[in-house]
Design a protein around this motif. Sequence first.
Motif, PDB file in Angstrom:
ATOM      1  N   VAL A  58       0.846  -1.185   0.000  1.00 19.99           N
ATOM      2  CA  VAL A  58       0.000   0.000   0.000  1.00 19.99           C
ATOM      3  C   VAL A  58       0.883   1.237   0.000  1.00 19.99           C
ATOM      4  CG1 VAL A  58      -1.903   1.208   1.139  1.00 19.99           C
ATOM      5  CG2 VAL A  58      -1.669  -1.272   1.397  1.00 19.99           C
ATOM      6  N   ALA A  59       0.551   2.202  -0.836  1.00 14.63           N
ATOM      7  CA  ALA A  59       1.272   3.477  -0.877  1.00 14.63           C
ATOM      8  C   ALA A  59       0.277   4.584  -1.170  1.00 14.63           C
ATOM      9  CB  ALA A  59       2.372   3.444  -1.937  1.00 14.63           C
ATOM     10  N   LYS A  60       0.646   5.809  -0.881  1.00  9.76           N
ATOM     11  CA  LYS A  60      -0.225   6.946  -1.143  1.00  9.76           C
ATOM     12  C   LYS A  60      -0.212   7.307  -2.622  1.00  9.76           C
ATOM     13  CE  LYS A  60      -1.387   7.516   3.163  1.00  9.76           C
ATOM     14  NZ  LYS A  60      -2.749   7.146   3.614  1.00  9.76           N
ATOM     15  N   GLY A  61      -1.401   7.661  -3.121  1.00 14.04           N
ATOM     16  CA  GLY A  61      -1.529   8.078  -4.502  1.00 14.04           C
ATOM     17  C   GLY A  61      -1.398   9.574  -4.640  1.00 14.04           C
ATOM     18  N   ARG A  62      -1.887  10.107  -5.751  1.00 10.46           N
ATOM     19  CA  ARG A  62      -1.802  11.546  -6.019  1.00 10.46           C
ATOM     20  C   ARG A  62      -2.430  12.326  -4.859  1.00 10.46           C
ATOM     21  NH1 ARG A  62      -5.495  11.245 -11.322  1.00 10.46           N
ATOM     22  NH2 ARG A  62      -4.676   9.136 -11.263  1.00 10.46           N
ATOM     23  N   GLY A  63      -1.833  13.428  -4.537  1.00 13.35           N
ATOM     24  CA  GLY A  63      -2.328  14.231  -3.423  1.00 13.35           C
ATOM     25  C   GLY A  63      -1.804  13.780  -2.080  1.00 13.35           C
ATOM     26  N   GLY A  64      -1.216  12.580  -2.020  1.00 12.02           N
ATOM     27  CA  GLY A  64      -0.607  12.105  -0.792  1.00 12.02           C
ATOM     28  C   GLY A  64      -1.567  11.688   0.293  1.00 12.02           C
ATOM     29  N   LYS A  65      -2.869  11.490  -0.036  1.00  6.65           N
ATOM     30  CA  LYS A  65      -3.853  11.167   0.993  1.00  6.65           C
ATOM     31  C   LYS A  65      -4.493   9.797   0.820  1.00  6.65           C
ATOM     32  CE  LYS A  65      -5.164  15.996   1.839  1.00  6.65           C
ATOM     33  NZ  LYS A  65      -6.292  16.984   1.851  1.00  6.65           N
ATOM     34  N   THR A  66      -4.713   9.384  -0.410  1.00 13.54           N
ATOM     35  CA  THR A  66      -5.493   8.175  -0.668  1.00 13.54           C
ATOM     36  C   THR A  66      -4.604   6.954  -0.777  1.00 13.54           C
ATOM     37  OG1 THR A  66      -7.115   9.502  -1.863  1.00 13.54           O
ATOM     38  CG2 THR A  66      -7.183   7.122  -2.200  1.00 13.54           C
ATOM     39  N   ASP A  67      -4.984   5.882  -0.091  1.00 13.22           N
ATOM     40  CA  ASP A  67      -4.238   4.631  -0.163  1.00 13.22           C
ATOM     41  C   ASP A  67      -4.489   3.942  -1.501  1.00 13.22           C
ATOM     42  OD1 ASP A  67      -3.075   4.836   2.319  1.00 13.22           O
ATOM     43  OD2 ASP A  67      -4.600   3.624   3.341  1.00 13.22           O
ATOM     44  N   ILE A  68      -3.415   3.515  -2.132  1.00  7.87           N
ATOM     45  CA  ILE A  68      -3.460   2.745  -3.369  1.00  7.87           C
ATOM     46  C   ILE A  68      -2.940   1.351  -3.055  1.00  7.87           C
ATOM     47  CG2 ILE A  68      -2.668   2.576  -5.753  1.00  7.87           C
ATOM     48  CD1 ILE A  68      -4.504   4.987  -5.211  1.00  7.87           C
TER      49      ILE A  68
ATOM     50  N   ASP B 101      -4.461  -1.213  -8.255  1.00 11.32           N
ATOM     51  CA  ASP B 101      -5.731  -0.545  -8.537  1.00 11.32           C
ATOM     52  C   ASP B 101      -5.552   0.951  -8.278  1.00 11.32           C
ATOM     53  OD1 ASP B 101      -7.575  -2.492  -9.412  1.00 11.32           O
ATOM     54  OD2 ASP B 101      -7.784  -3.262  -7.371  1.00 11.32           O
ATOM     55  N   GLY B 102      -5.375   1.719  -9.342  1.00  9.51           N
ATOM     56  CA  GLY B 102      -5.233   3.165  -9.220  1.00  9.51           C
ATOM     57  C   GLY B 102      -6.587   3.840  -9.208  1.00  9.51           C
ATOM     58  N   MET B 103      -6.573   5.142  -9.034  1.00  8.93           N
ATOM     59  CA  MET B 103      -7.822   5.903  -9.073  1.00  8.93           C
ATOM     60  C   MET B 103      -8.471   5.770 -10.449  1.00  8.93           C
ATOM     61  SD  MET B 103      -7.117   9.399  -6.963  1.00  8.93           S
ATOM     62  CE  MET B 103      -6.530   9.351  -5.254  1.00  8.93           C
ATOM     63  N   GLY B 104      -9.802   5.860 -10.439  1.00 10.72           N
ATOM     64  CA  GLY B 104     -10.569   5.666 -11.665  1.00 10.72           C
ATOM     65  C   GLY B 104     -11.216   4.311 -11.730  1.00 10.72           C
ATOM     66  N   THR B 105     -10.784   3.381 -10.859  1.00  6.36           N
ATOM     67  CA  THR B 105     -11.436   2.081 -10.785  1.00  6.36           C
ATOM     68  C   THR B 105     -12.518   2.115  -9.714  1.00  6.36           C
ATOM     69  OG1 THR B 105      -9.640   1.332  -9.342  1.00  6.36           O
ATOM     70  CG2 THR B 105      -9.477   0.771 -11.677  1.00  6.36           C
ATOM     71  N   ALA B 106     -13.297   1.039  -9.634  1.00  6.25           N
ATOM     72  CA  ALA B 106     -14.492   1.021  -8.778  1.00  6.25           C
ATOM     73  C   ALA B 106     -14.199   0.454  -7.393  1.00  6.25           C
ATOM     74  CB  ALA B 106     -15.590   0.225  -9.464  1.00  6.25           C
ATOM     75  N   ASN B 107     -15.268   0.407  -6.593  1.00  9.21           N
ATOM     76  CA  ASN B 107     -15.291  -0.194  -5.252  1.00  9.21           C
ATOM     77  C   ASN B 107     -14.573   0.630  -4.192  1.00  9.21           C
ATOM     78  OD1 ASN B 107     -16.744  -2.421  -6.264  1.00  9.21           O
ATOM     79  ND2 ASN B 107     -14.845  -3.381  -6.940  1.00  9.21           N
ATOM     80  N   ARG B 108     -14.403   1.921  -4.479  1.00  7.54           N
ATOM     81  CA  ARG B 108     -13.945   2.864  -3.469  1.00  7.54           C
ATOM     82  C   ARG B 108     -14.950   4.023  -3.466  1.00  7.54           C
ATOM     83  NH1 ARG B 108      -8.288   2.111  -2.572  1.00  7.54           N
ATOM     84  NH2 ARG B 108      -8.366   3.781  -1.014  1.00  7.54           N
ATOM     85  N   SER B 109     -14.530   5.192  -3.092  1.00  7.66           N
ATOM     86  CA  SER B 109     -15.446   6.330  -3.032  1.00  7.66           C
ATOM     87  C   SER B 109     -15.834   6.799  -4.431  1.00  7.66           C
ATOM     88  CB  SER B 109     -14.787   7.487  -2.288  1.00  7.66           C
ATOM     89  OG  SER B 109     -13.713   8.017  -3.047  1.00  7.66           O
ATOM     90  N   LYS B 110     -16.894   7.619  -4.492  1.00 12.00           N
ATOM     91  CA  LYS B 110     -17.305   8.209  -5.766  1.00 12.00           C
ATOM     92  C   LYS B 110     -16.200   9.090  -6.329  1.00 12.00           C
ATOM     93  CE  LYS B 110     -20.248   9.653  -8.989  1.00 12.00           C
ATOM     94  NZ  LYS B 110     -20.402   8.849 -10.233  1.00 12.00           N
ATOM     95  N   ALA B 111     -15.519   9.843  -5.467  1.00 11.21           N
ATOM     96  CA  ALA B 111     -14.432  10.713  -5.928  1.00 11.21           C
ATOM     97  C   ALA B 111     -13.285   9.897  -6.518  1.00 11.21           C
ATOM     98  CB  ALA B 111     -13.930  11.576  -4.770  1.00 11.21           C
ATOM     99  N   PHE B 112     -12.980   8.764  -5.904  1.00 18.83           N
ATOM    100  CA  PHE B 112     -11.945   7.857  -6.409  1.00 18.83           C
ATOM    101  C   PHE B 112     -12.321   7.375  -7.807  1.00 18.83           C
ATOM    102  CE2 PHE B 112      -9.562   3.943  -6.828  1.00 18.83           C
ATOM    103  CZ  PHE B 112      -8.447   4.064  -6.011  1.00 18.83           C
ATOM    104  N   HIS B 113     -13.588   7.007  -7.964  1.00 15.51           N
ATOM    105  CA  HIS B 113     -14.081   6.471  -9.227  1.00 15.51           C
ATOM    106  C   HIS B 113     -14.156   7.546 -10.309  1.00 15.51           C
ATOM    107  CE1 HIS B 113     -17.253   3.442 -10.993  1.00 15.51           C
ATOM    108  NE2 HIS B 113     -16.103   3.386 -11.626  1.00 15.51           N
ATOM    109  N   ASP B 114     -14.555   8.754  -9.927  1.00 18.24           N
ATOM    110  CA  ASP B 114     -14.816   9.823 -10.890  1.00 18.24           C
ATOM    111  C   ASP B 114     -13.583  10.281 -11.664  1.00 18.24           C
ATOM    112  OD1 ASP B 114     -17.522   9.961 -10.581  1.00 18.24           O
ATOM    113  OD2 ASP B 114     -17.520  11.717  -9.269  1.00 18.24           O
ATOM    114  N   VAL B 115     -12.401   9.890 -11.217  1.00 14.88           N
ATOM    115  CA  VAL B 115     -11.181  10.241 -11.951  1.00 14.88           C
ATOM    116  C   VAL B 115     -11.256   9.752 -13.398  1.00 14.88           C
ATOM    117  CG1 VAL B 115      -8.695   9.753 -12.099  1.00 14.88           C
ATOM    118  CG2 VAL B 115      -9.719  10.409  -9.905  1.00 14.88           C
ATOM    119  N   ALA B 116     -12.024   8.676 -13.629  1.00 16.40           N
ATOM    120  CA  ALA B 116     -12.126   8.118 -14.984  1.00 16.40           C
ATOM    121  C   ALA B 116     -13.030   8.937 -15.894  1.00 16.40           C
ATOM    122  CB  ALA B 116     -12.661   6.685 -14.920  1.00 16.40           C
ATOM    123  N   TRP B 117     -13.878   9.809 -15.348  1.00 19.38           N
ATOM    124  CA  TRP B 117     -14.878  10.506 -16.154  1.00 19.38           C
ATOM    125  C   TRP B 117     -14.220  11.376 -17.214  1.00 19.38           C
ATOM    126  CZ3 TRP B 117     -19.390  10.511 -18.107  1.00 19.38           C
ATOM    127  CH2 TRP B 117     -20.037  11.670 -18.511  1.00 19.38           C
TER     128      TRP B 117
END
Length: 769
Positions: A499-509, A573-589
């Motif tokens: 596990v490591a922090k993603g963009r912004g340094g807050k979200t676990d990837i 599983d980077g941001m833009g994939t499912a099964n996390r928050s809506k904000a996590f998912h919305d990166v794909a929009w």
Amino acid sequence: MTLSELLAGAALAALVSLPVPALAGAPDRAAFERSIDLRGGWMTLTRDVAGEASWSEDGRHFAYRKTVEGGFAFVTVDAQTLAKTPSFDAVRLAATLGQAMGSKVDPLRLPFESFAFGEGATIRFAIGYEPWQCDLSTYRCEKQESQDRSRPRGFGVVRDVSVPADNHPRRSPDGRYEALVVDGNVVVRGADGSNAVALSTDGTPGDFYDPETIRWSPDSRRLVAYRVRPGYQRQVTRVAAAPPDSLQPQVRTQLYPKPGDAVDQERPVLFDVAARRRIEVADTLFPNPYQLSDVEWRKDGRSFAFEYLRRGHQQARVISVDAETGAVHAAVTEDTKTFFYWDRRFSHDVGGLGREILWTSERDGWNHLYLIDGRTGRVKNQVTRGNWVMREVVKVDDAKRQIWFAASGMHPGKDPYYKHYFRVDFDGRNLVALTTADATHEVRFSPDMTRYVDTYSRVDLPNVSELHDARDGRLIATLERGDISRLTAAGFRPPEPFVAKGRGGKTDIWGLVVRPRNYDPAKRYPVIENIYAGPHDSFVPKAFWPFGYHSGGDKVIGMQAQADLGFIVVQIDGMGTANRSKAFHDVAWKNLADSGFSDRILWHKALAAKDPSYDISRVGIYGASAGGQSTLNALLFHPDFYKAGVAYAGCYDNRMDKISWNEQWLGWPVDESYAAASGVDHAGKLQGELLMIVGEQDSNVDPASTMQVADALIRAGKDFELLVVPNEEHSVGRSTGPIDYVQRRQFDFFVRKLRQEQTPNWNASRRAE
């Protein structure tokens, strides 16, 4: 000792006595062949690793498959006494099934993973996508004919008008009448075929009534049918250059709507049968539909409802229609600035009368259940709440006003993707956790919801299968506990979560690390990332199954097999994939070029900072389908980090791919966001090494997409490798066709490009049989 036991023992001895070479130099032919054969050899080395259970309709028995000496066996359990017996005579079943299939079937490798109990002594299962049934009293096995005679629809939204609709007469509930379509119009007649009356007269080939959508009201007084203006009949053409049954090439066509194409426009039309009266249904609340669900009548016959998705995927509604007047109101409305995830929607009409509706929504930033007043559309109460994801509704009991569901992310500090199961009341109270082990769970409830079989595991924990009391989760019995001692002796090392922090340094990837079996921390290993970043799900494995960690295919391109040739292989599983928050998912929009690369690269760098053996100066990447697109885009948009890629069956330009998947994430109408992710438009940016692999007969992603990238690369003067596999489908070389050949080409490519080492001359002699 049986022959299977003897062979399994020999396989174990071979695996243990023949360690993977140290790979100080280039891997030789034997090393490649060991990697290619790895999954087949390892499969025999576990015991009692059980799959998910299936219950009989009466709840008296359940069955599951588990690993045994030499392969798999099916076990049936008496739910009361817990007595275990073989589900059937596997040798006899294999013989008769093989006879019906026209091929030899191994009784320890039956071609299905689960079965359903049928009537009497029958069992039902699927081989591929085809249904089969076997009668265990006679052991006669037959492939079942599909009962679905409906007209095919291109990705669900365009009817194939060249195929006749299923126009069998639809009988009214009281048995007095039947309805069908004649010359494009709705006709009602007596059940004996007499006294036919046309309820409509305005149907035409370009604006017809679809007989497959006719629905009678429960009281037989009314019926509703969709009137349809057909969408664009786009045909994709493929040439089978070397068909197995013909010397000459064959041309094949497929109805294949693409983003921006006109879809079928459906509008419900209501008829009062007794009064021979047509009742207009205004479409004000459901304009420009992308898709309407089937009509469902309320139990009292006073109204009907359907679900509406607006083109562009930014509004969904449950539409309720009064059966007397045709008046329409929105029982539920869901609006979003990005996308509404149609395939994950859940809607349940409590009591079947339209007064209350259970509905899933991400309106508070997480996917949760809401109880909606079906008459006003207002939220009565939020059923589930918190910074976690409601994954699946398993059962709703209207009388008890209780819901059984699966969720993930509810346990702080634990893997947020692990599935757990719960029960809760409609008002959100009395939340009961039914699973507790720190693992991911798959639960199968008995038909009466009094018991359940919980099968749980992690990548480092083989499956444990338990029977529980569904009232409070109490353990009744441990059914199976997987044994991997022989697998460990053969060199298996479980994948390592990281596990490591993603963009912004807050979200676990979250990701997974697979190392060579002969891993030496003092050495430096090139890195290969197995990518699939489709926004429709998350993909890093959470359950135990060391043989099948793969990329976009079904089971075969193994990460361990690749690692054993001298690599560290990872999946993230980077941001833009499912099964996390809506904000996590919305990166794909409107941003499919992103593929979570900002998070992935930070994850790689964080692991390299902790592990000196992890060489991020030599990073490769591979993936299939959407993963193929991401692989190419890694080389185009992040060439400083990714040096080589193998892209399978990629949807490299989203304007070329199927309408359903692409409009979900990029919206409608087609705009510049489609071009922004295009591997064709950006082909000139290629700097790294690329191998593209495509099946000539891919019916999922138009194979012309691969050829258009090839054309653009040639015009840009870029060097690349291309493998077109004749007759192969979307799963080219990953679960069908010349698997060993295609897998070896991937392995060979990465050894040459990342290890900078010479690979065997495969044309010099045939591989040993």
